[in-house]
Scaffold this motif. Sequence first.
Motif, short mmCIF file in Angstrom:
data_model
loop_
_atom_site.label_atom_id
_atom_site.label_comp_id
_atom_site.label_asym_id
_atom_site.label_seq_id
_atom_site.Cartn_x
_atom_site.Cartn_y
_atom_site.Cartn_z
N SER A 52 0.82 -1.21 0.00
CA SER A 52 0.00 0.00 0.00
C SER A 52 0.86 1.26 0.00
O SER A 52 0.56 2.23 -0.72
N ALA A 53 1.94 1.25 0.77
CA ALA A 53 2.78 2.44 0.89
C ALA A 53 3.45 2.81 -0.43
O ALA A 53 3.54 3.98 -0.80
N THR A 54 3.95 1.80 -1.17
CA THR A 54 4.61 2.12 -2.44
C THR A 54 3.59 2.48 -3.52
O THR A 54 3.88 3.29 -4.41
N ALA A 55 2.39 1.89 -3.45
CA ALA A 55 1.33 2.28 -4.39
C ALA A 55 0.95 3.74 -4.16
O ALA A 55 0.80 4.52 -5.11
N GLU A 56 0.79 4.12 -2.89
CA GLU A 56 0.45 5.50 -2.57
C GLU A 56 1.58 6.45 -2.94
O GLU A 56 1.35 7.59 -3.38
N GLU A 57 2.85 5.99 -2.78
CA GLU A 57 3.99 6.81 -3.17
C GLU A 57 3.98 7.05 -4.68
O GLU A 57 4.27 8.16 -5.14
#
Length: 301
Positions: A52-57
């Motif tokens: 989720s964090a890299t998708a949001e990044e």
Amino acid sequence: MTQHHPTLNDVVDTFHSLYPPHLAESWDASGLIAGRGERTVQKILFAVDAVSATAEEAVREEAQLLITHHPLLLKGANFIPAQEYKGAVLHTLIENKVGLLAAHTNADSAVDGVNEAIADLLRLRDVQILADEQIQERDGSQHTVGLGRVGRLEQPLSLRELAQSLAEILPATTGGLRIAGDPEMKVERVALCGGAGDSLFDELRASDADVYVTADLRHHPASELRERALVEGTGRPALIDCSHFASEWLWLNRGAQTLQQALAERGFQVECEVSTLNTDPWDFHVSTGSVSGSVSTTGLV
């Protein structure tokens, strides 16, 4: 030559010319996971994990493509609702028009891939493939590919010095490095495998390496390898066990630079960036045992 932005199809075609899908292991799930091929790509974000964090990044950085080393759907999924982990990642990307491409074991085996990135950073010479196999192309030509690498240091180091050198080039992780072997033993021939590498122990022993750098070493295979080395009286190979994430993170800059250059040679202008996020799953470390305890620490580095 006038440059213009590529489509997603252009990027995937170029990327797969560098890291061919047919190099992937049979159990792997590398390739384009999501994205419309006709959409224009101006920025690409590289990361180890599709979380989720890299998708949001990727959304924050206004990227049109997220390239990760680990496939999101390696173990498959029957349903991908947004309230589930994998569904949340895919929905975030798709709803924001960001494609997702995975390059796992094909990036491990390929020239300029994960393992060669580690070998180069350790400045190894005379580098060879640790577990090689012959691949026959459609045109009938054959070439050697495979997992892991083995080569020689520019000059012999103690096991402790090699571990310290490795620690300086790896990103910070909670687990750091675990080392098995005499810290003062001299090592010169180094075998390595980015990610989990204890499946290559037979090839490791055949390589006559002094030390093996890899990740995710399990107790029984590591214990048996070390016991055998001690019984034989050589103490070799020593083991350096690092974070799975950290070992593969070392490839991201090379992958981004290589892809950007390859696209430029085809007349395409694109910006490739590397994720600033550390997606190693461990958050903190607590040492075990006590000063007054009866457990011996003899031999621990």
